[in-house]
Design an enzyme around this catalytic site. Structure first.
Site, PDB file in Angstrom:
ATOM      1  N   ALA A 126     -12.227 -17.040  57.379  1.00 44.33           N
ATOM      2  CA  ALA A 126     -12.779 -15.688  57.098  1.00 44.33           C
ATOM      3  C   ALA A 126     -11.929 -15.068  55.966  1.00 44.33           C
ATOM      4  O   ALA A 126     -12.611 -14.558  54.854  1.00 44.33           O
ATOM      5  CB  ALA A 126     -12.730 -14.941  58.310  1.00 44.33           C
ATOM      6  N   HIS A 167     -15.533 -20.699  58.821  1.00 48.32           N
ATOM      7  CA  HIS A 167     -16.155 -21.257  60.162  1.00 48.32           C
ATOM      8  C   HIS A 167     -15.742 -19.862  61.141  1.00 48.32           C
ATOM      9  O   HIS A 167     -15.127 -19.123  60.993  1.00 48.32           O
ATOM     10  CB  HIS A 167     -14.930 -22.386  60.735  1.00 48.32           C
ATOM     11  CG  HIS A 167     -13.568 -22.346  60.290  1.00 48.32           C
ATOM     12  ND1 HIS A 167     -12.643 -21.432  60.494  1.00 48.32           N
ATOM     13  CD2 HIS A 167     -12.924 -23.243  59.386  1.00 48.32           C
ATOM     14  CE1 HIS A 167     -11.588 -21.879  59.993  1.00 48.32           C
ATOM     15  NE2 HIS A 167     -11.663 -22.591  59.302  1.00 48.32           N
ATOM     16  N   CYS A 205     -14.408 -18.329  67.057  1.00 49.73           N
ATOM     17  CA  CYS A 205     -14.769 -17.404  68.279  1.00 49.73           C
ATOM     18  C   CYS A 205     -16.008 -17.784  68.857  1.00 49.73           C
ATOM     19  O   CYS A 205     -16.327 -17.184  69.782  1.00 49.73           O
ATOM     20  CB  CYS A 205     -14.726 -15.806  67.699  1.00 49.73           C
ATOM     21  SG  CYS A 205     -15.268 -15.529  66.053  1.00 49.73           S
ATOM     22  N   VAL A 253      -2.333 -28.225  52.431  1.00 52.55           N
ATOM     23  CA  VAL A 253      -1.336 -27.944  51.670  1.00 52.55           C
ATOM     24  C   VAL A 253       0.030 -28.083  52.183  1.00 52.55           C
ATOM     25  O   VAL A 253       0.198 -27.579  53.452  1.00 52.55           O
ATOM     26  CB  VAL A 253      -1.323 -26.317  51.055  1.00 52.55           C
ATOM     27  CG1 VAL A 253      -0.015 -25.876  50.272  1.00 52.55           C
ATOM     28  CG2 VAL A 253      -2.779 -25.783  50.403  1.00 52.55           C
ATOM     29  N   TYR A 311     -28.882  10.956  72.717  1.00 50.99           N
ATOM     30  CA  TYR A 311     -29.485  10.966  74.176  1.00 50.99           C
ATOM     31  C   TYR A 311     -31.018  10.769  74.142  1.00 50.99           C
ATOM     32  O   TYR A 311     -31.713  11.415  73.687  1.00 50.99           O
ATOM     33  CB  TYR A 311     -29.124  12.199  74.790  1.00 50.99           C
ATOM     34  CG  TYR A 311     -29.833  12.440  76.094  1.00 50.99           C
ATOM     35  CD1 TYR A 311     -29.763  11.778  77.268  1.00 50.99           C
ATOM     36  CD2 TYR A 311     -30.980  13.454  75.922  1.00 50.99           C
ATOM     37  CE1 TYR A 311     -30.835  11.684  78.285  1.00 50.99           C
ATOM     38  CE2 TYR A 311     -31.833  13.654  77.048  1.00 50.99           C
ATOM     39  CZ  TYR A 311     -31.407  12.708  78.337  1.00 50.99           C
ATOM     40  OH  TYR A 311     -32.358  12.919  79.465  1.00 50.99           O
TER      41      TYR A 311
END
Lengths: 436, 436
Positions: free
Chosen positions: B10, B39, B42, B79, B416
């Site tokens: 992300a 990806h 979660c 890396v 409401y």
């Protein structure tokens, strides 16, 4: 101390309860014209749709207030005259006079009736207080065609109610989309949804006709068969008693109040749908008659009438309704309203989903939001969608109350998990589109 | 200008996209160790629960970033060494070196593996990146008993996933209720709900046993049959590369950053689950590795790496999950955390319904909220319930971000209407119970 409260709705009963909590020894009398207190007129469409007993539209029974809270509740008691220090009540047909040291005007609002012929015919109704429900239910039981005049919140909610119980509904609005207090982008989505279920007509009603019972509604363009007619063409504040005692009205026509819910006359307070309060965005008095505001005004009035000090800061105008599965809400100013207030406005309109793409059953949501270009402050948001509209309107409501800029909203730490929202919540996307 | 981004999750992809949007002529290379970019780890529990293709856990395919955004995406490229001005990558087995002028460490977090025997047995999994999903699905297809070690968010979400596809699930936690980062009042409601579906055990796992495949989990009190074991005992930030180049770590163990997502080494930025950010309530660095924060950190890093200036103000720690119909969320500090931070705390715990009493099918909701007695500021809220938990956590999240007192929250103008909420929203009731 003698306290009189005129009106046993949300504001009146909340104030009465607060006063008895803070000053149990004071004598608190509530005068209510109907046989209901603490009633929920906003539930009327749902009492028809779901056919539950009308008594359920009373949050608490009168005995609760009498026995548990020590309030002297006078039902079927219409206050006919308010004087300095006393008032005259017609209690079940008999006139009585009561003294007061402090008085709260909580007389609410009443439906406007359009100035046309036929509004008094049988089976023509306004949507006022819960006792109307049983009469509407009886009338509609044999009805095939229901015509609703007025396409604001009540009109749209009644349209859902009658359509869901199998009636053929014609909804007549003045503007080319229902809920005209929303901007066009939102209104057109509402219109498309409404037209799936009811016949939406943009016409001007000129008369209602029938022998004894209503038979048809005549407009400038059409004649609509009608077995039942609902007039939902707005409400007006009930200010006659306030005027009698010399309390000033505001520009809106509702009772002018300060932040303590005091009117311009000493020891005379006003709260609820009959009273103005401050709009936090414009800083000006406004009249937005809604139940939560009425309750809070009543709470504040009660505290101040009891001799403590509590300010009502004001409202941002949060509102919500639904038509079947489409939820429709707003807070703050629309683009039209913001421009009319003189703001330099930028708006954004986005379409999004309510969940991550891989989670089952995401729904569509549309957000229109408006910022003030000079300060980047969020001025308002309107949201329609099939899920979680209340959540996102509330986020904007808090943001507006806090004076948040688009950047503050972009960085707001909203919850995320796949079953609930996309990673970039549509609210945050809206803030990004508005730029900061 | 040569920009290197280590990690295609992300934070990394958001930063890369931002840099290419602001500096299209710069060369932006993303090195991602897996075959996925952008990806959604979660979503792993839901890929199992709803059995959708694992590829759907990629928001955008690598080609999107390459073709639409001009980013040089290196997949399967781990890396292995970061030096001043260059880095060494193992790309599909071959070592290569690339130069950089600016680098973003967006290496994320990895599951902690408990130091016990048997964690390497077949069918013992941690929940890390999407490619694990297919392996878990294959293993669980023939499994009867699934044991989950660890009862945090991932443990509880995996418990729902396996239980919903018909497996017998044992969930082993260290504390006497699941989700121990919530206060007890909330945790006990979660425990009751969890125990309707899975076997919740408060035990200490001492070993995992089996021949090749796992067969049982041994605890201090029991032996549990296990065909599949999920280790969900927390995550740790991946900081090795940051340490190689001399970037300081914070107290949390994650990479120390300032509000521009700069590390302590010039031209080295960090963002996402490997990095700290400011907690707006305490003003201190905190490490709360969650996807929306990772995205925003990546956005801010990208803007600053491009030479503009944008501050990341910080987070309030909003979080949500669910177990079947029970939604569980929090924002700000728990009572325990607030006390540990030295606040003089008052808390309220209320039970309410999510709708007016007359509207069909109201649900239960429980709110625990905490205020600072000295300032009346809201410090945190934890909510569990069967509807609209995200809405109310978000309201508190905005309130905390704004520094609202209990009085501000009491007067917040929440929407409401009968289908949506009670007239006195439970959030407002909570503020009233906390007093102002």
């Amino acid at each position: 101390m003698e306290v009189a409260i005129v009106g046993g709705g949300a504001a009146g009963m909340t104030a009465a309860s607060r006063i008895k909590a803070l000053k149990p020894e004071w004598n608190v009398r509530v005068f209510e014209a109907s046989s209901y207190v603490s009633h929920a007129p906003c539930g009327i469409p749902y009492a028809i749709e779901f056919d539950f007993p009308t008594e359920r539209l009373m949050y608490y029974k009168p005995e609760f207030f009498v026995k548990k809270r020590g309030i002297d509740v006078h039902l079927n008691s219409k206050v006919v005259k308010v004087k300095r220090g006393s008032l005259v009540v017609n209690e079940n047909g008999e006139e009585k006079e009561y003294e007061w040291d402090k008085i709260l005007i909580a007389t609410g609002a009443s439906p406007r009736v359009p100035p046309i012929d036929g509004v008094d015919l049988e089976n023509v109704f306004t949507v006022d207080l819960p006792p109307i429900v049983d009469r509407i239910k009886r009338a509609v039981a044999e009805a095939e065609n229901v015509v609703i005049v007025g396409a604001g919140y009540i009109g749209v909610e009644m349209a859902e109610a009658f359509s869901s119980i199998g009636k053929k509904v014609t909804l007549i609005g003045k503007y080319d989309y229902p809920l005209p207090k929303f901007d066009r982008e939102i209104g057109e989505i509402v219109r498309r949804e409404v037209e799936k279920r009811v016949d939406y007509k943009v016409e001007k009603v000129v008369a209602i006709e029938g022998k004894d019972k209503v038979e048809r509604v005549i407009t400038d363009k059409n004649e609509h068969r009608a077995d039942v007619v609902i007039l939902a063409t707005g409400v007006k504040p009930n200010v006659e008693l306030a005027e009698q005692i010399g309390a000033e009205l505001g520009k809106s026509g509702a009772i002018k109040t300060n932040e303590f819910m005091e009117t311009t006359v000493e020891n005379v307070y006003a709260a609820g749908d009959c009273a103005e309060c401050i709009n936090l965005i414009t800083g000006k008095p406004s009249w937005i008659p809604l139940a939560p505001t009425a309750n809070k005004m009543g709470y504040v009035a009660g505290v101040n009438m009891s001799g403590q000090r509590l300010e009502f800061p004001g409202v941002v105008g949060s509102q919500i309704t639904k038509f079947y599965d489409l939820e429709i809400g707003r807070t703050g100013l629309t683009e039209r309203e913001a421009k009319a207030e003189g703001f330099n406005v930028k708006s954004a309109f986005i379409e999004a989903h309510t969940k991550v793409p891989y989670y089952p059953n995401p729904k569509r949501v549309y957000i229109k939001a408006v910022k003030d270009v000079d300060t980047n402050r969020i001025l308002g948001a309107q949201i329609v969608g099939y899920e979680d509209v209340a959540m996102r309107v509330n986020v904007f409501a808090l943001a507006i109350q806090a004076g948040f800029t688009t950047k503050d909203v972009f960085f707001s730490d909203l919850v995320y998990a796949p079953p609930f929202t996309p990673i970039w919540d549509p609210v945050i996307v809206t803030a990004r589109v508005l730029r900061f």
